[in-house]
Design a protein around this motif. Structure first.
Motif, short mmCIF file in Angstrom:
data_model
loop_
_atom_site.label_atom_id
_atom_site.label_comp_id
_atom_site.label_asym_id
_atom_site.label_seq_id
_atom_site.Cartn_x
_atom_site.Cartn_y
_atom_site.Cartn_z
N ARG A 1 -14.63 -9.97 -26.86
CA ARG A 1 -13.39 -10.74 -26.75
C ARG A 1 -12.45 -10.51 -27.93
O ARG A 1 -11.24 -10.75 -27.85
N ASP A 2 -13.00 -10.02 -29.04
CA ASP A 2 -12.18 -9.78 -30.22
C ASP A 2 -11.53 -8.39 -30.21
O ASP A 2 -10.76 -8.07 -31.12
N HIS A 3 -11.86 -7.58 -29.21
CA HIS A 3 -11.34 -6.21 -29.14
C HIS A 3 -10.85 -5.88 -27.73
O HIS A 3 -11.35 -4.95 -27.09
N PRO A 4 -9.87 -6.63 -27.23
CA PRO A 4 -9.42 -6.45 -25.84
C PRO A 4 -8.89 -5.05 -25.55
O PRO A 4 -9.15 -4.51 -24.47
N SER A 5 -8.17 -4.46 -26.47
CA SER A 5 -7.59 -3.14 -26.20
C SER A 5 -8.67 -2.05 -26.15
O SER A 5 -8.56 -1.10 -25.38
N ARG A 6 -9.70 -2.22 -26.94
CA ARG A 6 -10.77 -1.21 -26.96
C ARG A 6 -11.66 -1.29 -25.73
O ARG A 6 -12.06 -0.27 -25.18
N ILE A 7 -11.99 -2.49 -25.29
CA ILE A 7 -12.88 -2.58 -24.14
C ILE A 7 -12.13 -2.36 -22.82
O ILE A 7 -12.77 -2.10 -21.79
#
Length: 303
Positions: free
Chosen positions: A98-104
């Motif tokens: 949830r802290d890395h929306p663009s990466r996932i």
């Protein structure tokens, strides 16, 4: 014999014998003390003498060397039925996704098409996340499998900033030459829909995906999981998936499409249903779920 002979002089003979005995007694006593100090460690049970050096009893033979065992070998100790086997557990999602929306959300190739690297997963109405659930069950299952002699590897243990992506998860099982891979999840279906199900890989051959060799053994793995999970948890197969058999075949999951070793997903219940959620949030039930997963894997590997 001359007059100086030992036997021809009884008086002197007795005196000489006494002198010899007096000299021998202290020597024997010192010898006994030395023997006791050297041999004292052999009965300690820790294999070490008084000096701390390993010792071996002179009255017993060393234990025979253990027989080597290969994967599935009947020579494996009865208490370690999975000795030599490699199991990869894939806890679905990651608590930090949830802290890395663009990466996932970036797209990766899953063979048949492109799909998101990963997602955050679902959660119960009370906020208990799927990522927390999958890690807890996977860790419990790992302990059970390792106790049976298996080498267990995780795709992630909450120790990564996000992911790994679904294509990397598949590659981890492949690189480990795993005998079995189980991806652990919980579903996010509509309230009122209950039960668990096992997802099997569809036989696909497209791009980088080729599951033709693993479709059949993966089904066997899934069937063993279905049976053992039902017995361990008392849960019923999902009433909202397919024909209610508890087995669902899919060709749109990168974790399955890109696997070259037997692999399945298990959706342990519906987090959005209150009754299922009550089970998923219960630590005792999660222990039973882990037991069912571990026993299903054990049955499969011992076929």
């Amino acid at each position: 014999m001359s007059n100086g002979s030992f036997f021809s002089e009884p008086g002197r003979r007795g005196g000489t014998l006494a002198i010899v005995l007096v000299a021998l007694i202290p020597a024997c006593f010192v010898g006994w003390l030395l023997w006791s100090s050297v041999g004292a460690g052999e009965g300690r049970g820790d294999g070490q003498g008084a000096s701390g050096a390993p010792t071996m009893s002179s009255t017993s033979s060393p234990p025979p060397p253990s027989s080597p065992s290969s994967p599935g070998s009947s020579l494996a100790p009865s208490g370690e039925p999975l000795k030599g086997r490699v199991v990869v557990l894939d806890p679905g999602h990651n608590p930090h996704n949830r802290d890395h929306p663009s990466r996932i959300s970036r797209l990766v190739d899953i063979g048949t098409k492109k799909k998101e690297c990963d997602t955050t997963g679902t959660a119960t109405n009370s906020g208990y996340t799927e990522a927390s659930f999958t890690l807890d069950v996977a860790r419990r299952a790992r302990a059970l499998l390792e106790a049976r002699g298996a080498t267990v590897r995780f795709t992630q243990d909450g120790d990564r900033p996000y992911g790994p992506c679904v294509d990397e998860r598949a590659q981890m099982g492949n690189k480990a030459h795993a005998d079995a891979v189980v991806s652990i999840h919980a579903d996010g279906a509509a309230a009122g829909e209950r039960g668990f199900h096992v997802i099997l890989p569809k036989s696909v051959h497209s791009g980088g995906a080729d599951t033709s060799a693993i479709a059949a053994p993966s089904r066997h793995l899934g069937e063993r999981l279905l049976s053992r999970f039902t017995k361990a948890t008392g849960s019923e197969p999902a009433d909202y998936i397919g024909d209610g058999s508890g087995l669902n075949v899919r060709g749109d999951l990168g974790g399955l499409n890109l696997s070259t070793v037997p692999k399945v997903f298990i959706e342990c219940g519906n987090m959005r249903d209150a009754k299922d959620a009550a089970q998923l949030t219960d630590a005792k039930w999660r222990e039973r779920a882990a037991s069912g997963i571990a026993q299903g894997i054990t049955d499969f590997l011992n076929e």
